[in-house]
Design an enzyme around this catalytic site. Structure first.
Site, PDB file in Angstrom:
ATOM      1  N   GLN A   1      12.482  -4.274   7.276  1.00 55.21           N
ATOM      2  CA  GLN A   1      13.460  -3.867   8.418  1.00 55.21           C
ATOM      3  C   GLN A   1      13.081  -4.750   9.587  1.00 55.21           C
ATOM      4  O   GLN A   1      12.599  -4.490  10.360  1.00 55.21           O
ATOM      5  CB  GLN A   1      13.596  -2.357   8.749  1.00 55.21           C
ATOM      6  CG  GLN A   1      14.847  -2.152   9.481  1.00 55.21           C
ATOM      7  CD  GLN A   1      14.592  -0.687  10.237  1.00 55.21           C
ATOM      8  OE1 GLN A   1      13.632  -0.223  10.259  1.00 55.21           O
ATOM      9  NE2 GLN A   1      15.646  -0.130  10.853  1.00 55.21           N
TER      10      GLN A   1
ATOM     11  N   THR B   1      16.700   4.961  12.531  1.00 56.48           N
ATOM     12  CA  THR B   1      16.185   5.802  11.205  1.00 56.48           C
ATOM     13  C   THR B   1      17.143   5.620  10.036  1.00 56.48           C
ATOM     14  O   THR B   1      16.697   5.330   9.035  1.00 56.48           O
ATOM     15  CB  THR B   1      15.624   7.177  11.224  1.00 56.48           C
ATOM     16  OG1 THR B   1      16.644   7.869  12.082  1.00 56.48           O
ATOM     17  CG2 THR B   1      14.240   7.300  12.225  1.00 56.48           C
TER      18      THR B   1
ATOM     19  N   ALA C   1     -47.064   0.238  14.799  1.00 53.32           N
ATOM     20  CA  ALA C   1     -46.170   0.328  15.899  1.00 53.32           C
ATOM     21  C   ALA C   1     -45.875  -1.096  16.322  1.00 53.32           C
ATOM     22  O   ALA C   1     -46.838  -1.897  16.573  1.00 53.32           O
ATOM     23  CB  ALA C   1     -46.583   1.137  17.163  1.00 53.32           C
TER      24      ALA C   1
ATOM     25  N   ARG D   1       6.321   4.336  23.104  1.00 56.19           N
ATOM     26  CA  ARG D   1       5.655   5.344  23.709  1.00 56.19           C
ATOM     27  C   ARG D   1       4.136   5.535  23.664  1.00 56.19           C
ATOM     28  O   ARG D   1       3.522   6.130  24.485  1.00 56.19           O
ATOM     29  CB  ARG D   1       6.546   6.936  23.797  1.00 56.19           C
ATOM     30  CG  ARG D   1       7.733   7.068  24.024  1.00 56.19           C
ATOM     31  CD  ARG D   1       8.495   8.080  23.172  1.00 56.19           C
ATOM     32  NE  ARG D   1       9.091   7.711  21.965  1.00 56.19           N
ATOM     33  CZ  ARG D   1       9.742   8.632  21.217  1.00 56.19           C
ATOM     34  NH1 ARG D   1      10.114   9.863  21.599  1.00 56.19           N
ATOM     35  NH2 ARG D   1      10.183   8.229  19.988  1.00 56.19           N
TER      36      ARG D   1
ATOM     37  N   ASN E   1      13.978  19.223  14.020  1.00 54.08           N
ATOM     38  CA  ASN E   1      14.018  18.481  12.965  1.00 54.08           C
ATOM     39  C   ASN E   1      12.479  17.906  12.706  1.00 54.08           C
ATOM     40  O   ASN E   1      12.236  17.023  13.541  1.00 54.08           O
ATOM     41  CB  ASN E   1      15.216  17.552  13.150  1.00 54.08           C
ATOM     42  CG  ASN E   1      14.809  16.267  12.049  1.00 54.08           C
ATOM     43  OD1 ASN E   1      14.417  16.718  10.887  1.00 54.08           O
ATOM     44  ND2 ASN E   1      15.607  15.075  12.405  1.00 54.08           N
TER      45      ASN E   1
ATOM     46  N   ASP F   1       5.002   8.592  11.089  1.00 61.90           N
ATOM     47  CA  ASP F   1       4.370   9.160  12.587  1.00 61.90           C
ATOM     48  C   ASP F   1       4.080  10.720  12.421  1.00 61.90           C
ATOM     49  O   ASP F   1       3.915  11.153  13.470  1.00 61.90           O
ATOM     50  CB  ASP F   1       5.147   8.690  13.751  1.00 61.90           C
ATOM     51  CG  ASP F   1       6.516   9.306  13.897  1.00 61.90           C
ATOM     52  OD1 ASP F   1       6.843   9.974  12.737  1.00 61.90           O
ATOM     53  OD2 ASP F   1       6.896   9.293  15.088  1.00 61.90           O
TER      54      ASP F   1
ATOM     55  N   ARG G   1     -28.896  -0.594   9.352  1.00 58.43           N
ATOM     56  CA  ARG G   1     -27.615  -1.279   9.108  1.00 58.43           C
ATOM     57  C   ARG G   1     -27.763  -2.224   8.058  1.00 58.43           C
ATOM     58  O   ARG G   1     -28.639  -2.746   7.619  1.00 58.43           O
ATOM     59  CB  ARG G   1     -27.207  -2.068  10.540  1.00 58.43           C
ATOM     60  CG  ARG G   1     -28.013  -2.986  10.747  1.00 58.43           C
ATOM     61  CD  ARG G   1     -27.801  -3.484  12.434  1.00 58.43           C
ATOM     62  NE  ARG G   1     -28.702  -4.421  12.907  1.00 58.43           N
ATOM     63  CZ  ARG G   1     -28.530  -5.762  13.035  1.00 58.43           C
ATOM     64  NH1 ARG G   1     -27.336  -6.165  12.939  1.00 58.43           N
ATOM     65  NH2 ARG G   1     -29.232  -6.408  13.456  1.00 58.43           N
TER      66      ARG G   1
HETATM   67  C1  UD1 Z   1      12.997  11.483  14.837  1.00 56.50           C
HETATM   68  C2  UD1 Z   1      14.464  12.210  14.556  1.00 56.50           C
HETATM   69  C3  UD1 Z   1      14.274  13.636  15.227  1.00 56.50           C
HETATM   70  C4  UD1 Z   1      12.982  14.315  14.738  1.00 56.50           C
HETATM   71  C5  UD1 Z   1      11.649  13.558  14.866  1.00 56.50           C
HETATM   72  C6  UD1 Z   1      10.682  14.165  14.114  1.00 56.50           C
HETATM   73  C7  UD1 Z   1      16.210  10.371  14.380  1.00 56.50           C
HETATM   74  C8  UD1 Z   1      17.253   9.909  14.806  1.00 56.50           C
HETATM   75  N1  UD1 Z   1      15.252  11.444  15.071  1.00 56.50           N
HETATM   76  O1  UD1 Z   1      12.960  11.244  16.187  1.00 56.50           O
HETATM   77  O2  UD1 Z   1      15.579  14.417  14.854  1.00 56.50           O
HETATM   78  O3  UD1 Z   1      12.852  15.442  15.629  1.00 56.50           O
HETATM   79  O4  UD1 Z   1      11.813  12.122  14.355  1.00 56.50           O
HETATM   80  O5  UD1 Z   1       9.262  13.749  14.609  1.00 56.50           O
HETATM   81  O6  UD1 Z   1      15.934  10.424  13.073  1.00 56.50           O
HETATM   82  N2  UD1 Z   1      11.552   3.934  12.315  1.00 56.50           N
HETATM   83  C9  UD1 Z   1      11.896   2.854  11.426  1.00 56.50           C
HETATM   84  N3  UD1 Z   1      12.776   2.143  11.641  1.00 56.50           N
HETATM   85  C10 UD1 Z   1      13.786   2.389  12.750  1.00 56.50           C
HETATM   86  C11 UD1 Z   1      13.607   3.372  13.642  1.00 56.50           C
HETATM   87  C12 UD1 Z   1      12.342   4.346  13.380  1.00 56.50           C
HETATM   88  O7  UD1 Z   1      11.321   2.609  10.489  1.00 56.50           O
HETATM   89  O8  UD1 Z   1      14.679   1.586  13.029  1.00 56.50           O
HETATM   90  C13 UD1 Z   1      10.483   4.921  12.077  1.00 56.50           C
HETATM   91  C14 UD1 Z   1       9.409   4.966  12.930  1.00 56.50           C
HETATM   92  O9  UD1 Z   1       8.617   3.882  12.875  1.00 56.50           O
HETATM   93  C15 UD1 Z   1       8.789   6.208  12.945  1.00 56.50           C
HETATM   94  C16 UD1 Z   1       9.928   7.058  12.481  1.00 56.50           C
HETATM   95  O10 UD1 Z   1      10.941   6.216  11.859  1.00 56.50           O
HETATM   96  O11 UD1 Z   1       7.550   6.161  12.131  1.00 56.50           O
HETATM   97  C17 UD1 Z   1      10.477   8.071  13.464  1.00 56.50           C
HETATM   98  O12 UD1 Z   1      11.263   7.332  14.291  1.00 56.50           O
HETATM   99  P1  UD1 Z   1      10.865   7.569  16.105  1.00 56.50           P
HETATM  100  O13 UD1 Z   1      11.619   6.587  16.873  1.00 56.50           O
HETATM  101  O14 UD1 Z   1       9.509   8.122  16.272  1.00 56.50           O
HETATM  102  O15 UD1 Z   1      11.856   9.043  15.830  1.00 56.50           O
HETATM  103  P2  UD1 Z   1      12.171  10.068  16.978  1.00 56.50           P
HETATM  104  O16 UD1 Z   1      12.558   9.541  18.390  1.00 56.50           O
HETATM  105  O17 UD1 Z   1      10.729  10.743  17.041  1.00 56.50           O
HETATM  106 CA    CA Z   2       8.603  10.302  16.065  1.00 55.13          CA
END
Ligand code: UD1
Ligand code: CA
Length: 465
Positions: free
Chosen positions: A77, A83, A385, A18, A174, A107, A338
């Site tokens: 990963q 997640t 100057a 996004r 959450n 994030d 600089r």
């Molecule tokens: C997630 C939560 C949601 C919560 C929100 C808060 C889940 C399923 N959902 O959604 O409930 O309200 O965060 O901000 O957990 N990431 C990985 N590996 C993956 C997927 C994601 O490391 O396979 C990391 C991403 O880089 C990111 C974080 O996990 O930093 C969250 O992932 P994101 O896809 O932004 O989750 P949301 O859809 O925001």
């Molecule tokens: Ca997120």
């Protein structure tokens, strides 16, 4: 206070679709640092680097490089399947760590160490399998909704995409921040299944899984929902940046710095500013800059990774990068310093003067329109100057040395390498290609000739009046 037996895992493997960016989301910056640096720094307030694990995937190399100095651990990963999957791939390294497991999202950079300490305490004192942070949002769109019971426990978390229209009305969201008993977490994580519209392993499913095993998860709601803002797009990035900036200017103002129109200035979190310094509107003070007491930083100036002593005046529209100004020095308006420019005590750099890799000694002045590069300029020197150091011959850079007390006439051109001796003078408009000894006058220009009556003769010749 450091927690004992605490492991922190930060999820940072996603691309962040996004964001519409070629760069991984956690490498975008807010408040002058990448998102992942903010989260890691918060984690390091709670536990040792050996127990902070960052899950990397997209642009893993850059993320590792960004964090290299912090000494934290990494888990790869390779394919991002959600997640929950991000933790599953770390099982081998992580399950061996006893005690508590805190999960943070890369994030979500505004979370404070204090709030995390409260979360850990809640999990410990209520002896539950896990505790999580929630917030109530007027507009919960995009976040997972938290379904709670009367006893203050969480029954389930449902993602936006999977929620019923009734569940979508829930405003408890959450944050993605949890504290688990590590043993109970690892005993159950294998039960997460990708049975949702996105076919991902949702970490959030662990709540229901623990529930069906008779274990409970408590929630802790933060008063200030800003703390749990997750960044998914550039609008949210700008909002979080503004919050970081707001925090920083408030902290500085409370410590005695005057900031005019604080909503217009940009000050990075690592910047230090002394008491009674005045920051004018639209200044940008970045990186590791430190500014002493009683300075004035003019409107629209940009300072990066620089060091200013006490009582330094920086005029408006001045750019200072990687340079040093000692006590009571002046620079600007419209000056550019600089690459290790060094303006010593009480020296003045005026408008449209550029200093590159140049020392301007104590009390020396270059007030207007000059370029001084690769130069060592002593004390009490006056640079007229229009003075230019020709430091580049098209292949190499060469040095110019100007000793104490020298006077450089206006519009001089110093062809480096060249040395001007102590208390020497240069005639205005000189092109100086040879060294000038101390106390001498150097003149490098053709003599002036006045041709008497020339204009009258010309009129006659051309028939003009
Ligand atoms: C997630 C939560 C949601 C919560 C929100 C808060 C889940 C399923 N959902 O959604 O409930 O309200 O965060 O901000 O957990 N990431 C990985 N590996 C993956 C997927 C994601 O490391 O396979 C990391 C991403 O880089 C990111 C974080 O996990 O930093 C969250 O992932 P994101 O896809 O932004 O989750 P949301 O859809 O925001
Ligand atoms: Ca997120």
């Amino acid at each position: 206070m450091m927690e004992t037996e605490l492991t922190i895992v930060i999820l940072a493997a996603g691309l962040g679709t996004r964001m519409k960016s070629a760069k991984a989301k956690v490498l975008h910056s807010a408040g002058g640092q990448t998102l992942i640096e903010h989260v890691v720094d918060t984690a390091l307030q709670l536990t040792v680097p050996e127990r902070v694990f960052v899950v990397v995937g997209h642009q893993a190399e850059q993320v590792r490089k960004t964090l290299a100095a912090r000494g934290v651990q990494f888990i790869e990963q390779a394919e991002q399947k959600g997640t929950g999957h991000a933790l599953m791939v770390g099982r081998e390294a992580l399950a061996a760590m006893p005690g508590k497991l805190v999960v943070l999202y890369g994030d979500c950079p505004l979370i404070s160490a204090d709030t995390l300490r409260q979360l850990i305490r809640l999990q410990r004192e209520s002896a539950v399998a896990g505790a999580m942070i929630t917030a109530r949002l007027e507009d919960p769109t995009g976040y997972g909704r938290v379904l709670t019971d009367a006893a203050g426990c969480v029954q389930a978390i449902v993602e936006q995409r999977a929620a019923t229209s009734e569940q979508l009305l829930v405003k408890e969201i959450n944050s993605g921040i949890y504290c688990f008993s590590a043993a109970e977490f690892w005993a159950h994580i294998g039960q997460i299944r990708p049975d949702n519209p996105a076919k991902e392993y949702y970490l959030t499913d662990i709540v229901e899984i623990l529930g069906s095993a008779g274990r409970r998860v408590r929630f802790m709601r933060v008063d200030d929902p800003a703390e749990v803002l997750g960044i998914n797009n550039r609008i949210e990035l700008a909002q979080v940046d503004a919050l970081f900036r707001g925090r920083k200017v408030e902290e500085l103002m409370l410590a005695g710095v005057t900031i005019e129109k604080p909503e217009t200035v940009t000050i990075d979190s690592g910047v230090e500013i002394g008491m009674d310094t005045v920051i004018e509107p639209f200044a940008r003070i970045l990186g590791s800059t430190t500014i002493g007491e009683e300075c004035v930083i003019g409107a629209c100036s940009i300072l990066r990774d620089s060091r200013l002593g006490r009582g330094v005046l920086v005029g408006p529209f001045t750019s200072i990068h990687g340079s040093r100004l000692e006590d009571y020095a002046h620079a600007g308006p419209y000056a550019r310093l600089r690459q290790s420019a060094h303006v010593e005590t009480g020296a003045h750099v005026g408008n449209f003067v550029e200093l590159k890799k140049t020392r301007l000694g104590a009390g020396s002045k270059a007030m207007h329109l000059a370029y001084l590069g690769d130069s060592d300029i002593g004390q009490g020197v006056n640079i007229g100057a229009g003075t230019i150091t020709c430091n580049y011959d098209g292949v190499k850079k060469h040095a110019t040395t100007i000793a104490d007390g020298a006077f450089i006439g206006s519009n001089s051109t110093l062809v480096a390498p060249v040395e001007i001796g102590e208390s020497a003078y240069l005639g205005a408009g000189s092109v100086i290609t040879h060294d000038v000894p101390p106390e001498a006058l150097g003149i490098g220009r053709s003599r002036q000739v006045n041709k008497e009556g020339w204009a009258r003769k010309r009129r006659v010749l051309t028939g003009n009046r």
